[in-house]
Design a protein around this motif. Sequence first.
Motif, short mmCIF file in Angstrom:
data_model
loop_
_atom_site.label_atom_id
_atom_site.label_comp_id
_atom_site.label_asym_id
_atom_site.label_seq_id
_atom_site.Cartn_x
_atom_site.Cartn_y
_atom_site.Cartn_z
N THR A 16 0.85 -1.19 0.00
CA THR A 16 0.00 0.00 0.00
C THR A 16 0.88 1.24 0.00
OG1 THR A 16 -1.76 -1.13 1.21
CG2 THR A 16 -1.81 1.28 1.21
N PHE A 31 -3.08 7.91 -12.16
CA PHE A 31 -2.30 6.76 -11.72
C PHE A 31 -1.95 5.90 -12.94
CE2 PHE A 31 -5.34 7.96 -8.47
CZ PHE A 31 -4.58 8.02 -7.30
N VAL A 40 2.37 8.12 -9.94
CA VAL A 40 1.26 8.92 -9.42
C VAL A 40 1.55 10.38 -9.76
CG1 VAL A 40 -0.06 9.60 -7.38
CG2 VAL A 40 0.93 7.30 -7.51
N CYS A 67 -4.83 -4.31 -8.96
CA CYS A 67 -4.44 -3.18 -8.12
C CYS A 67 -5.58 -2.16 -8.06
CB CYS A 67 -3.18 -2.52 -8.67
SG CYS A 67 -1.74 -3.62 -8.69
N LYS A 68 -5.63 -1.38 -6.98
CA LYS A 68 -6.70 -0.41 -6.78
C LYS A 68 -6.11 0.95 -6.41
CE LYS A 68 -10.02 -3.90 -5.15
NZ LYS A 68 -10.92 -4.29 -4.05
N THR A 69 -6.82 2.01 -6.79
CA THR A 69 -6.41 3.37 -6.44
C THR A 69 -7.59 4.12 -5.86
OG1 THR A 69 -6.94 4.27 -8.65
CG2 THR A 69 -4.71 3.38 -8.31
N SER A 70 -7.31 5.12 -5.04
CA SER A 70 -8.37 5.95 -4.49
C SER A 70 -7.83 7.34 -4.17
CB SER A 70 -8.96 5.31 -3.22
OG SER A 70 -7.97 5.22 -2.19
N LEU A 76 -3.81 10.22 -1.31
CA LEU A 76 -4.04 9.36 -2.46
C LEU A 76 -3.48 7.99 -2.10
CD1 LEU A 76 -3.90 12.34 -3.58
CD2 LEU A 76 -3.23 11.34 -5.74
N GLU A 77 -4.19 6.94 -2.45
CA GLU A 77 -3.74 5.60 -2.07
C GLU A 77 -3.69 4.68 -3.28
OE1 GLU A 77 -4.96 3.69 1.77
OE2 GLU A 77 -5.91 2.22 0.44
N VAL A 78 -2.62 3.89 -3.34
CA VAL A 78 -2.46 2.87 -4.37
C VAL A 78 -2.24 1.54 -3.66
CG1 VAL A 78 -1.16 2.10 -6.38
CG2 VAL A 78 -1.37 4.55 -5.90
#
Length: 211
Positions: A16, A31, A40, A67-70, A76-78
Motif C-alpha cells: 500500500t 495513476f 502517481v 491493483c486499486k487506487t483511491s 491518495l492511495e495505491v
Amino acid sequence: APRHKHQWYQSLSHITLEVLAKNVRPDDASFQIDADRVRVSVANEDDPTDPYVLDLKLFGKVLPEQCKTSVGVAKLEVRLKKAEDAQWGDIVEGSGGASGAATAAKTVVAAPPARPAYPSSKAAQKKTVTDWDKLERELEKEEEDELSGDAALNAMFQNIYKNANEETRRAMNKSFQESAGTVLSTNWDDIGKKKTEVQPPEGMEAKKYEI
C-alpha cells in the motif's frame, strides 16, 4: 512542483502506497500501474506544466489488473497486488525517485495469525515493533483533526455538490427535500422518475405533523 510526502507498508500479498496530499480533486490525480512500475501524478494549480510526480521502479512484480487506487480528503492511495506472496526488502528497486519528499517505509515483520505489526525505521533501530492498528488510528485522527462528526459529513457533501454536474446536483436537491433529509442521492436517472420517500433510521418511524 509541489512537494508531498509519501509512505508505504506491506502485507504478504499487497503493497500500500500513500501520497499525503490533501483536498485533491479526482480529476487532478492520475495513476499508472505496470507490472514493475507505479506512477502517481497530481496537477499543480499554480503551474499546470509542473505537476507533482511520484515514479517508482518497483522492488518486485505486481498484477496491474488487481491493483486499486483511491483519492481521499487527506491522501491518495495505491494498493498493489503482489505477483507472488513474499516480503519485499523495499518498495523500490535500487534507490527509486520522486519529486516529493518520502517518509520512512514500514515493512511487515513475521506475521502471527492475527493482524501483523509493522516496524517503523526508528523503531527498527531500537529493535522494537510499532503496532500497525495503533499507527493507522493515529493517521486517521490526523486526517480528521480539523473536521469531525456532522462537520466532517457536511464538508464531504459540500465537496461532492461543488464538483458535481447539473444532473447530480438536481438529484441531491430533489432527494434531500422530498425525503425530509433522510435520503441524499446523486443518481438523477433514478431520482428523477419518482418521488423520494422518507426513509427514517432503523428503529424509528416517520410521522407527519399538521400545524
